[in-house]
Scaffold this motif. Structure first.
Motif, short mmCIF file in Angstrom:
data_model
loop_
_atom_site.label_atom_id
_atom_site.label_comp_id
_atom_site.label_asym_id
_atom_site.label_seq_id
_atom_site.Cartn_x
_atom_site.Cartn_y
_atom_site.Cartn_z
N VAL A 12 0.84 -1.20 0.00
CA VAL A 12 0.00 0.00 0.00
C VAL A 12 0.87 1.25 0.00
CG1 VAL A 12 -1.70 1.32 1.31
CG2 VAL A 12 -1.92 -1.16 1.13
N ALA A 13 1.92 1.24 0.83
CA ALA A 13 2.79 2.41 0.93
C ALA A 13 3.52 2.68 -0.38
CB ALA A 13 3.79 2.20 2.07
N ALA A 14 4.04 1.62 -1.00
CA ALA A 14 4.76 1.80 -2.27
C ALA A 14 3.81 2.30 -3.36
CB ALA A 14 5.41 0.48 -2.69
N PHE A 15 2.61 1.75 -3.39
CA PHE A 15 1.60 2.21 -4.35
C PHE A 15 1.36 3.71 -4.17
CE2 PHE A 15 -2.75 3.44 -5.20
CZ PHE A 15 -3.04 2.90 -6.44
N ALA A 16 1.15 4.12 -2.92
CA ALA A 16 0.84 5.53 -2.65
C ALA A 16 2.02 6.43 -2.99
CB ALA A 16 0.45 5.69 -1.19
N ALA A 17 3.23 5.98 -2.70
CA ALA A 17 4.41 6.78 -3.03
C ALA A 17 4.54 6.97 -4.53
CB ALA A 17 5.66 6.12 -2.47
N GLY A 18 4.32 5.88 -5.29
CA GLY A 18 4.41 5.99 -6.74
C GLY A 18 3.33 6.87 -7.31
N VAL A 19 2.09 6.69 -6.86
CA VAL A 19 0.98 7.52 -7.33
C VAL A 19 1.17 8.97 -6.90
CG1 VAL A 19 -1.51 7.93 -7.06
CG2 VAL A 19 -0.66 5.62 -7.47
N GLY A 20 1.75 9.17 -5.72
CA GLY A 20 1.98 10.52 -5.23
C GLY A 20 3.06 11.28 -5.96
N GLY A 21 3.88 10.58 -6.74
CA GLY A 21 4.86 11.26 -7.57
C GLY A 21 6.28 11.22 -7.06
N ALA A 22 6.64 10.25 -6.22
CA ALA A 22 8.01 10.15 -5.73
C ALA A 22 8.95 9.85 -6.89
CB ALA A 22 8.11 9.05 -4.68
N ASP A 23 10.14 10.41 -6.83
CA ASP A 23 11.16 10.15 -7.86
C ASP A 23 11.84 8.82 -7.64
OD1 ASP A 23 11.12 12.73 -9.39
OD2 ASP A 23 11.64 13.54 -7.42
N SER A 24 11.93 8.38 -6.40
CA SER A 24 12.53 7.09 -6.07
C SER A 24 11.88 6.59 -4.80
CB SER A 24 14.05 7.21 -5.91
OG SER A 24 14.38 8.17 -4.92
N VAL A 25 11.89 5.27 -4.63
CA VAL A 25 11.21 4.65 -3.48
C VAL A 25 12.07 3.50 -2.96
CG1 VAL A 25 9.15 3.43 -2.67
CG2 VAL A 25 8.93 5.25 -4.38
N THR A 26 12.18 3.43 -1.65
CA THR A 26 12.78 2.28 -0.98
C THR A 26 11.69 1.56 -0.20
OG1 THR A 26 14.98 3.28 -0.76
CG2 THR A 26 14.43 1.51 0.77
N VAL A 27 11.52 0.27 -0.45
CA VAL A 27 10.61 -0.56 0.32
C VAL A 27 11.44 -1.35 1.32
CG1 VAL A 27 9.04 -2.53 0.26
CG2 VAL A 27 8.84 -0.72 -1.46
N LEU A 28 11.18 -1.16 2.61
CA LEU A 28 11.87 -1.94 3.62
C LEU A 28 11.37 -3.38 3.57
CD1 LEU A 28 11.82 0.51 6.68
CD2 LEU A 28 13.65 0.16 5.01
N PRO A 29 12.27 -4.36 3.54
CA PRO A 29 11.84 -5.77 3.52
C PRO A 29 10.97 -6.11 4.72
CG PRO A 29 14.15 -5.59 2.91
CD PRO A 29 13.73 -4.23 3.39
N PHE A 30 10.09 -7.09 4.55
CA PHE A 30 9.06 -7.35 5.57
C PHE A 30 9.63 -7.87 6.88
CE2 PHE A 30 9.47 -11.51 3.62
CZ PHE A 30 9.16 -12.43 4.61
N THR A 31 10.87 -8.35 6.89
CA THR A 31 11.48 -8.83 8.13
C THR A 31 12.43 -7.80 8.74
OG1 THR A 31 13.28 -9.87 6.88
CG2 THR A 31 11.34 -11.23 7.37
#
Length: 660
Positions: free
Chosen positions: A313-332
């Motif tokens: 959800v967070a990555a989706f929102a960041a991309g839709v919000g217009g971020a130039d780059s995104v880091t997704v923290l691994p689930f562990t």
């Protein structure tokens, strides 16, 4: 939250007529919720056709997938990052042990040999490299350049982001051991160093993670991040940097969390606030360089697989919000150092959103949405108001010295903690729908390397137009370490402020579950004393079991019994010391008193009752019921009380754990 597809007032009128029928006389206000900043979220918005897309990432341009690298062993880190790049990552976030965001780990490499091993096999000119070294970031940049030049790369061909952020160090440690005037001179030297080598990187980072991880609301995160950016603009200006160059030298980092619309609005509001500052200061209209990272605060150690959903959800929102780059923290990430599988899931979360969902094809998907536009505008206004308050205080450093941000964040955190304790803010897999029999997940074994060789003093020139970092680069090429560089700087009188700790919202429940996990399951148990027909108690029993297991407590019982005597016998057979009466209000009126008396006679040390007591409260208390468990009560406090009655705090302490 709905959105009308037509501009006709009749459509809205008919919609509200249907709502009124469904509410059956209840006020419409109950459909309006509020954010942590007090912003209203209405149930219905009109589509807005007059709003153009915001300036930001161009349509059709995907955001960069940035993978965090933080393993202390540079050889293992190299293996992991090569797999990340081969698996689709566009860049690396090199988190050194000295970073404010290392969280007990971080790359321990301190010299050119370590960086040679860390980046072995990496085609540096094809990726983005973010450097996050805390107080060592500028020296880490020199180390990266020294490594690149040894490998024959022209620094001008590299895409490097330097996350130098002295405000981050101050907020994280409470101490700043460099004077502001010296920091300004070092900024000038850093700019000169980059220009001398053709680097066009942003060199300073206004970091929203500092505030979010300590409990800030979205408006607070935006306001204090903007204040940090303005502080750096002023520092660069005071250092003599050309006015027109300032916007390109400062980047923004914000947090993306599982509040989908809030994250979209935050990213969009950040660009509006940035543009407002540039306009007010007469600076060139340059779009903000916006990086987003998924929230550390929202991650849980309990039921970590739910973190995949939160991150998606967070990555989706960041991309839709217009971020130039995104880091997704691994689930562990909250459990330790993620293995290859967890890192692959983090990468693929973004790859699917880009390659399969094509989210990047539209420049600003939220443009014109009544809900998104309203949230963006109101959030930007709230953040701007707080930003002006900080400015009136004399700027961010003065505000931190007076404690303004600390007080505001502390109040927001306390209010959030209350909602978490009462489950008004549920945490899936932790405070709701817990799974206390889940199997452990795999993380990599590693210990933070906090033992380094004694430093040697290096004579360094004063900051100039790149002379200092140029000398640092040459020293690093000759075998000096980052510790040598840091320790060779002249001491100054430190600046000190009050600090706030970093936290994750799931921690209070996780500590209870950890305490219950180290004892015999029979010791950490509450007997579910269900009575009456199954249909009368099933729903409430399921809810009660959910609540108790959120504290790691086992729940024997919960079955239909013939009579009260059989209930007492089942309790005795369970070996539990605490029982919770569970049935419907109708059954309570008929049998709760006798059931309570029977359980007390059977040896129940403590009696709970699931539900509100109503007119029976006095009689129930007289029969031995001490606590009533219902939706909206302070469940966390109740669980702590049960733990104390069972002696689990002592058991946890004996096992090396703590409930504090």
């Amino acid at each position: 939250m709905a959105e009308l597809q037509s501009d006709g007032a009749a459509d809205e009128s008919r919609w509200f007529e249907a709502v009124d029928r469904a509410l059956k006389g209840a006020p419409r206000d109950r459909l309006t919720s509020h954010t942590e900043d007090g912003l209203a979220v209405a149930p219905l918005y009109q589509r807005r056709k007059d709003v153009p897309p915001q300036q930001g990432r161009a349509a059709g341009q995907p955001w960069r997938i940035i993978q965090r690298v933080d393993h202390p062993d540079v050889a293992v880190a190299n293996e992991l990052l090569l797999a990340d790049l081969e698996g689709g990552a566009d860049g690396l976030d090199l988190v050194l042990a000295s970073s404010s965001h290392a969280r007990g780990f971080g790359i321990a490499g301190q010299d050119i040999g370590a960086f040679d091993r860390l980046l072995e096999g990496v085609m540096l000119d094809l990726i983005e490299v973010r450097l996050d070294g805390g107080y060592e970031t500028s020296s880490a940049l020199a180390l990266l350049i020294a490594h690149a030049e040894r490998r024959g790369y022209d620094p001008a061909s590299l895409h490097v982001i330097s996350n130098s952020d002295y405000i981050g160090k101050l907020v994280h440690t409470g101490v700043l051991r460099s004077g502001i005037d010296m920091l300004q001179r070092r900024m000038l030297d850093l700019v000169g160093f980059c220009r001398n080598r053709g680097l066009t990187a942003s060199i300073l980072n206004a970091d929203g993670r500092l505030w979010h991880d300590r409990g800030a609301t979205q408006a607070q995160e935006l306001a204090f991040t903007l204040a940090a950016a303005v502080t750096y603009f002023r520092d660069l200006e005071a250092a003599g940097i050309d006015y027109a160059d300032l916007p390109g030298l400062v980047g923004l980092t914000l947090v993306a969390d599982a509040d989908q619309f809030g994250t979209i609005a935050k990213a969009r509001a950040a660009r509006r606030l940035w543009a407002a500052v540039l306009h007010a200061a007469g600076l060139p209209d340059v779009a903000a360089r916006l990086h987003m990272e998924t929230s550390w605060r929202m991650m849980s150690r309990a039921d970590p697989y739910v973190n995949m959903l939160r991150a998606s959800v967070a990555a989706f929102a960041a991309g839709v919000g217009g971020a130039d780059s995104v880091t997704v923290l691994p689930f562990t990430q909250a459990l330790g150092l993620p293995d290859a599988f967890a890192r692959r899931v983090a990468r693929n979360t973004q790859a699917i959103l880009i390659e399969e969902s094509n989210l990047h094809r539209v420049a600003d998907p939220g443009a014109g949405s009544g809900a998104v536009e309203a949230r963006t505008e109101e959030l930007a206004a709230a953040a701007w108001s707080l930003f002006r308050t900080v400015e009136a205080e004399g700027g961010l450093i003065a505000a931190l010295k007076s404690g303004l941000p600390q007080r505001a964040i502390g109040e927001a955190r306390a209010a959030r903690d209350k909602r978490i304790a009462t489950r008004r803010m549920p945490i899936t897999g932790v405070s709701t729908f817990p799974n206390i029999t889940e199997a452990p997940v795999r993380v990599l074994a590693a210990e933070a390397d906090d033992v380094f060789p004694a430093f040697r003093h290096i004579d360094l020139p004063v900051p100039g137009q790149g002379e200092l970092l140029g000398a640092v680069t040459e020293a690093l090429k000759q075998g000096a370490s980052l510790i040598d560089i840091t320790a060779s700087r002249p001491p100054v009188e430190p600046l000190r402020i009050a600090t706030l700790p970093v936290y994750r919202i799931a921690e209070p429940y996780e500590k209870l579950r950890d305490a219950a996990a180290v004892v015999d399951p029979r010791q950490a148990a509450v007997f579910l004393a269900t009575f009456g027909p199954v249909a009368q108690f099933t729903a409430r029993a399921t809810w009660t079991r959910n609540v108790l297991e959120a504290g790691g407590l086992r729940t024997p019982g919960g079955e239909e019994v013939e009579d009260i005597q059989a209930l007492a016998e089942a309790f005795t057979a369970s070996g539990a010391r605490i029982a919770c009466l569970v049935s419907s209000d109708r059954i309570y009126a008929d049998s709760a008193i006798s059931a309570a008396e029977a359980l007390k006679s059977a040896g129940a040390e403590t009696l709970l009752l699931a539900g509100k007591p109503g007119e029976l409260e006095a009689d129930l208390r007289a029969a031995g019921v001490t606590t009533f468990l219902y939706e909206g009560c302070d469940i966390l406090d109740l669980l702590k009380d049960i733990h104390a009655r069972l002696g689990l705090g002592l058991a946890a302490a004996e096992a090396g754990e703590s409930l504090s």
